[in-house]
Scaffold this motif. Structure first.
Motif, PDB file in Angstrom:
ATOM      1  N   PRO A 101       0.831  -1.205   0.000  1.00 20.78           N
ATOM      2  CA  PRO A 101       0.000   0.000   0.000  1.00 20.78           C
ATOM      3  C   PRO A 101       0.867   1.258   0.000  1.00 20.78           C
ATOM      4  N   GLU A 102       0.375   2.306  -0.601  1.00 20.35           N
ATOM      5  CA  GLU A 102       1.146   3.543  -0.737  1.00 20.35           C
ATOM      6  C   GLU A 102       1.540   4.141   0.608  1.00 20.35           C
ATOM      7  N   ASP A 103       0.769   3.871   1.655  1.00 20.74           N
ATOM      8  CA  ASP A 103       1.085   4.409   2.978  1.00 20.74           C
ATOM      9  C   ASP A 103       1.612   3.328   3.924  1.00 20.74           C
ATOM     10  N   TYR A 104       2.161   2.246   3.373  1.00 13.22           N
ATOM     11  CA  TYR A 104       2.584   1.082   4.156  1.00 13.22           C
ATOM     12  C   TYR A 104       3.597   1.439   5.245  1.00 13.22           C
ATOM     13  N   ASN A 105       4.610   2.234   4.863  1.00 14.00           N
ATOM     14  CA  ASN A 105       5.621   2.678   5.822  1.00 14.00           C
ATOM     15  C   ASN A 105       6.248   3.973   5.301  1.00 14.00           C
ATOM     16  N   GLU A 106       7.217   4.473   6.007  1.00 16.58           N
ATOM     17  CA  GLU A 106       7.839   5.746   5.610  1.00 16.58           C
ATOM     18  C   GLU A 106       8.543   5.651   4.255  1.00 16.58           C
ATOM     19  N   HIS A 107       9.132   4.495   3.935  1.00 13.32           N
ATOM     20  CA  HIS A 107       9.794   4.316   2.637  1.00 13.32           C
ATOM     21  C   HIS A 107       8.782   4.445   1.493  1.00 13.32           C
ATOM     22  N   MET A 108       7.624   3.795   1.676  1.00 18.79           N
ATOM     23  CA  MET A 108       6.588   3.876   0.639  1.00 18.79           C
ATOM     24  C   MET A 108       6.048   5.299   0.517  1.00 18.79           C
ATOM     25  N   LYS A 109       5.851   5.960   1.642  1.00 16.47           N
ATOM     26  CA  LYS A 109       5.349   7.334   1.607  1.00 16.47           C
ATOM     27  C   LYS A 109       6.318   8.249   0.858  1.00 16.47           C
ATOM     28  N   LYS A 110       7.623   8.063   1.095  1.00 12.09           N
ATOM     29  CA  LYS A 110       8.630   8.864   0.378  1.00 12.09           C
ATOM     30  C   LYS A 110       8.618   8.547  -1.109  1.00 12.09           C
ATOM     31  N   ALA A 111       8.521   7.266  -1.442  1.00 16.11           N
ATOM     32  CA  ALA A 111       8.491   6.873  -2.854  1.00 16.11           C
ATOM     33  C   ALA A 111       7.299   7.507  -3.559  1.00 16.11           C
ATOM     34  N   MET A 112       6.162   7.513  -2.899  1.00 15.30           N
ATOM     35  CA  MET A 112       4.957   8.119  -3.492  1.00 15.30           C
ATOM     36  C   MET A 112       5.133   9.619  -3.676  1.00 15.30           C
ATOM     37  N   LEU A 113       5.751  10.270  -2.704  1.00 13.97           N
ATOM     38  CA  LEU A 113       5.997  11.706  -2.797  1.00 13.97           C
ATOM     39  C   LEU A 113       6.918  12.017  -3.977  1.00 13.97           C
ATOM     40  N   TYR A 114       8.011  11.267  -4.109  1.00 15.69           N
ATOM     41  CA  TYR A 114       8.953  11.475  -5.219  1.00 15.69           C
ATOM     42  C   TYR A 114       8.291  11.195  -6.563  1.00 15.69           C
ATOM     43  N   ALA A 115       7.495  10.122  -6.630  1.00 13.49           N
ATOM     44  CA  ALA A 115       6.796   9.788  -7.881  1.00 13.49           C
ATOM     45  C   ALA A 115       5.836  10.906  -8.263  1.00 13.49           C
ATOM     46  N   GLN A 116       5.111  11.419  -7.289  1.00 17.43           N
ATOM     47  CA  GLN A 116       4.165  12.509  -7.552  1.00 17.43           C
ATOM     48  C   GLN A 116       4.900  13.754  -8.045  1.00 17.43           C
ATOM     49  N   ARG A 117       5.997  14.105  -7.371  1.00 15.14           N
ATOM     50  CA  ARG A 117       6.781  15.289  -7.753  1.00 15.14           C
ATOM     51  C   ARG A 117       7.346  15.162  -9.166  1.00 15.14           C
ATOM     52  N   ALA A 118       7.753  13.934  -9.531  1.00 16.39           N
ATOM     53  CA  ALA A 118       8.363  13.708 -10.846  1.00 16.39           C
ATOM     54  C   ALA A 118       7.321  13.323 -11.896  1.00 16.39           C
ATOM     55  N   ASN A 119       6.053  13.313 -11.509  1.00 21.59           N
ATOM     56  CA  ASN A 119       4.969  12.971 -12.430  1.00 21.59           C
ATOM     57  C   ASN A 119       5.137  11.555 -13.009  1.00 21.59           C
TER      58      ASN A 119
END
Length: 177
Positions: free
Chosen positions: A12-30
């Motif tokens: 899940p996208e909010d599984y842990n802090e690593h996933m949350k960071k990955a989602m943030l970076y993916a969103q920022r980089a489109n």
């Protein structure tokens, strides 16, 4: 420095802090995010990739990492992710002979010895370990199990198949990745 067309995730996208960071970076980089889970069949060129994943609250994080069973022509490879002992036993129970593969990406960076039932079910002709050269129980097991093996560090391991024959080549490098 690498162009990323899509980020594939099995947690899940909010599984842990690593996933949350990955989602943030993916969103920022489109970068689009693709979710996959147990039973999905992906394609990669002419290869099929079956996703095998354990689910459940009692399952340890590493045992929830998705394995990829790759088939190209007559050749197969099992990318065993970070699977640990209990997960290995569970997959033998669930998949049995379907685990058999020409090549095994040794689970969890080769840290632990494989469970005997898992090794017997996979019966690889070649194994490789990613990102670990430490002396540990897994390395000792690999050295004594009688299956040819390779390590991705330092350097690279090149694996290729035409669907009938595998080629494995070690590409040395002074740079440790």
């Amino acid at each position: 420095e690498v162009e990323i067309g899509e980020l594939w995730i099995c947690f899940p996208e909010d599984y842990n802090e690593h996933m949350k960071k990955a989602m943030l970076y993916a969103q920022r980089a489109n970068i689009p995010v693709r979710h996959y889970t147990d039973g999905d069949i992906l394609t990669l060129g002419g290869a099929t990739v079956a996703v095998w994943k354990l689910e459940g609250k009692k399952t340890e994080l590493n045992d929830c990492s998705a394995q990829f069973y790759i088939t190209y022509g007559e050749r197969t490879m099992l990318m065993a992710a970070d699977l640990e002992g209990p997960g290995q036993s569970k997959f033998v129970e669930l998949k049995g002979e379907k685990l058999k593969a020409d090549i095994l990406k040794y689970p969890h960076h080769g840290i632990e010895k494989l469970r005997d039932v898992y090794m017997e079910a996979v019966a690889p002709k070649f194994m490789f370990v990613t990102n670990n050269l430490n002396e540990n129980a897994g390395r000792k097991y690999i050295r004594n199990c009688g299956v040819p093996s390779g390590y991705t560090v330092p350097g690279f391991l090149y694996l290729a198949t035409d669907g009938r024959t595998w080629v494995a080549d070690r590409i040395p490098s002074e740079i440790k990745y």
